[in-house]
Structures are given as structure tokens and as C-alpha cells.
Design an enzyme around this catalytic site. Sequence first.
Site, short mmCIF file in Angstrom:
data_model
loop_
_atom_site.label_atom_id
_atom_site.label_comp_id
_atom_site.label_asym_id
_atom_site.label_seq_id
_atom_site.Cartn_x
_atom_site.Cartn_y
_atom_site.Cartn_z
N TYR A 53 0.81 -1.22 0.00
CA TYR A 53 0.00 0.00 0.00
C TYR A 53 0.84 1.28 0.00
CZ TYR A 53 0.04 -0.16 5.24
OH TYR A 53 0.38 -0.21 6.55
N GLU A 54 0.14 2.41 -0.23
CA GLU A 54 0.77 3.72 -0.47
C GLU A 54 1.69 3.67 -1.68
OE1 GLU A 54 -0.68 5.90 0.97
OE2 GLU A 54 -1.54 4.77 2.62
N GLY A 55 1.29 2.93 -2.68
CA GLY A 55 2.11 2.75 -3.88
C GLY A 55 3.00 1.54 -3.69
#
Length: 594
Positions: free
Chosen positions: A440-442
Site C-alpha cells: 500500500y501507499e504505492g
Amino acid sequence: MGQYQPPLRDMHFVLHELLDVESQLAEMPAHAETNRELIDQILEEGGKFCAEVIFPLNQVGDREGCTWDKGTVTTPSGFKEAYAQYREAGWPALTCDPEFGGQGLPQVVNNALYEMMNSSNQAWTMYPGLSHGAYECIHAHGSAELKRAYLPKLVSGEWTGTMCLTEPHCGTDLGILRTKAEPHADGSYAISGTKIFISSGEHDLAENIVHLVLARLPDAPAGTKGISLFAVPKFVPNADGSLGARNGAACGSIEHKMGIHGNSTCVMNFDGAQGWLLGQPHKGLQAMFVMMNAARLGVGMQGLGLTEVAYQNSLAYARERLQSRALTGPKAKDKAADPIIVHPDVRRMLLTQKAYAEAGRAFSYFVALELDRALAHPDAKAREEADDVVALLIPIIKAFLTDNAFECTNLGLQVFGGHGFISEWGMEQYVRDARINQIYEGTNTIQSLDLLARKVLADQGAKLKKFGRRVEAFVIENKDDAQMAEFVAPLADVAEKLQKLTMEIGMNAMKNPDDVGAAAVPYMKVAGHLVFAYFWARMAKIALAKQDSGDAFYKAKLATARFYFAKLLPETATAIRQARAGAAPLMALDEELF
């Protein structure tokens, strides 16, 4: 249940001996009064909260998880009470603007606190962590009215926040999101759409939740240039700050997932929910990047936290577990077998955890201090320099630290052997919790592409050169010191090889852009090791000067530095060959032949 003790000795070493934060902060008027005594006191008290309050809830949260019932989410036993203690102690306000009730302390202090919180209980820490990101975004882009309405409540912790980006049909590719925002006559907007994977989207810790939602206005151009950002509260606040009507934002369900069970990962349905524009129309992605960069630094700290707690538990177990005899002869002659810490490969696993934790601490605290310089230094050139360094290093913080954390939690499980696979010891939870941090978060591939394509190649390596000058200056300063040769020579070597690799990839990309995608992940590994080698060389210099002080800490630091350069830095040789191989081996196979 396992154990956790805040690593205050090493935190003090990094903050005061390596980074000299007191003198650095003295250059910034906003933080000139933040001295060593205050910093150490904050970390000691924060460490007590982490070890005594939220660490005992870590396995509770994993076992119980969150429950959903008709849109209402209940967090695991003890989570709500721990959050109340967190609020009462003033921890949410630590680095917030005093104008809105904050304490105005530097980011580097908050970063150290969050390392301990993530070691203690990553799932719980995500609730206040995302709230702080929402605070920063509204503080940077909100109107005066929005700031007055939301910031005091976020600063106090009375309200929490989320970031709502992902939709069922789009993850990283936000250019195809469909959530709509229809303008109202009163200046607000009606937000309609569905967002998924929303961490902390609904819970019982706080009375209100402020969702930061990406959506499209009716006249929005296609792609990422048509995205706007809106603040959408669970309850619309009244003019006096009290809670008003329930908004059209509801949790449709929560995900049942591999790890971080104690955090609610929600499907959020927005049905004409009232929201307010943050920043300029169609500029929402730029505004959201304030929160996304804070989140990426935060995810890196999740990786560091799990690396540290996995190491602590692995070390304690390796000292006690008896298994076989040392190859050089019995060490614990009064016992039936030797503790497994005598075996070389167990030591390899422990030292890998230790080396990655201590380098990650130095690196992440440095980035947090640079962030303080970017925000608060009085000299514009110093702010620009720091901002560029932060922009370059944020994707490395997120990807390299979380990749290392997954390796180190797996090593922890391996040290425990069969017991590591058993839930009661807690090690398999760390493996499961660590895995999401790479996604997550890229995803870490996205972070690697961001580093190589946007942060390095896009400006012809200008940002990379700024960091490279620091490495070069250290190498030149220490090149004639015979004691430092074992650290300086490999540091200079990997710096030179990364520079050559960067130029080679840039040239190849002109002919075949796929070469950037093929090289990005191994390039990230090389860049991460350059950063770690730089900080390990700096730490080794300090340890060399104090190795005869009588404090065994410095001998351990020096031994760990030598292990890093001998056993971990050589990974770069493989990564460089992988990056240089380009896209051809990946793209040669026709799709139907897979």
C-alpha cells in the site's frame, strides 16, 4: 506474547551523536528551543506508552480483529481505551501547529515516536498515523474556514482522518477513478462513489472521521489532470464545532485480510455526501501528495518498527534456545546443548536484522530532520536543498525499508524454527503484518519507478547529485584515514557504480522505455544500499573513535558495520547485473506462451 523494549540507547546515538539534532534544530527559529533534554524526555515517556499500553494489545488485535455490523465497526478489546490514553497524554498534537492546539515540535521527534509505536502495534498505530496525514493536508491546502473547523479536532485527536483514493476498478492508476463531485449552491459538493481498501475508514475510537476523498468535478478533464480533493466528514460539524447531521458516507463492509487485523480496512460508500474542496479544482492529486508523502514516510517507519521488534524477539530466543553444539566445540558445557546464537547462520540472521534496523533508523531520522529543514529553515536555499533530498529519498524510505522488514520478519520466524510458525510466539504475525507494507501507499515497484524515472532521470540526476555530493564529501574527508578504509572504499565504489548505472539506463531508455521498468526494482536496491552504506560508514567513524571508551555499545556498532559491508552490501553486484540486463529477457516471451 513476546517482548519489546524501546531501543532508546541507539535512538539517542542516532539523534545526538550521528545527526546532532540539537544544533541542527537551533538553526530553525520554530525549533530553536527543542533541546536534547526535552527530546529524550519525550522519547522516554513515549516508549513507556508503547511498551506498556499498546504492545500488550498487538496479539489481541490480531486474534480478535475488527467487527462490522450494519455499517458500524468495533475495534478489538482495549484499542479504544488505549486511544483515549494517547489523546489524554497529548501525543496527537506533538508536531502540529500551535495555532490549532499543537505543540509545534519537529518532525524528527515525531518520527522517532512512530518507530516505537509501529514496533509495538502497527495495526493500532495506523489510526492516529493517518489522522496526522489528514491534518497536514488540510493545514497545507485548506481554506481558513476548513482549518478552523477541522484542525483543532484533528490536533486534539477528538477526530481522526483517512485518505480515500483507491476504487474497485483502479488502484495506482488514479487517472481512471469515477467518484463524482457535484457542486451545491452553498459552495459545498455532493460526493458520490465507492472507495476500497480504506484504512481506518470506520471505527469506534473517535466521535468523527474526516475522509479526504479524490473525485471528479462535472467539467473535469480526463486523466489525473481532472482530479480534485475534498474533505468529507462522517458527521457534518456545526458552526460551534459540535457534531451535526450524519453525512452520506458509510462503511459498506470491512476486508478479512492476511495481517493488520486490528485495523479496519473498509469499503466506503459515498452517496451524495457533503464535502468541501481542498486546494484548487483539478489539482487534487498535488494536494493529496502532501498526505501521500507523509504516509510513505509512515509506511517506512512501519517497516523499521517491525524490523526492530522482530530482531529483539529473535535475539532473546537465540540466547535461550538450546540446539546442537557449536562446530568449534561446546560453549555451554553445563547444558545439554548450546544456545543457537553460537551457530554462524543464526548469527547471520540476527546481524541482518540488527544491521537493517540500525541503518534504517539512521536513514529515516535523517530524512525526518531534512523534512524539518525543508519546512522551517530560514534560508530559502537550505529549504530547497532539503526538499530535493527528501523528494529523492522518500521512495527509498518506503520501498527499501519495507522490503528489508519483510526479509527480517521472515528471518525472525526462521530463528524460532517451528515455534515461529506457532501463533502464541507472535513471530508469524509480524510476517503477515509486514507484507502489506510492500503494497500500500504505492507498491514498491511503483516506488522504484518513481525513484528512477521521476526523481533521477527526469531532472538528469540533479537530485541524486545533491545527495551524492554528501557521500563524496565524506569519502574525501576520510580517504586518508587507514582505519576508515574498510568502510570508505566500498562506499565510494557503490556510489561510482550507481552513477554509471544511472547513465547507462538513461541512455538505454531513449531506445526502449521498457528498460526503465525492467531496471527499476534492482536499481532501488542499489540506491538503498548506497544510502545504508553512507550511514553505516558515518556510524563506524563515530564508533571507531569511542571503541575504547568502555561502553560496549560502540564495539557492537563497529562489528555490525563490518558485517554490513562484508555480507549485505555485496548484494548490489547482483542487482546491478539485473538492472543492466534490460527489458529484453522479460519481454521476449510472447504473452500466449506464458
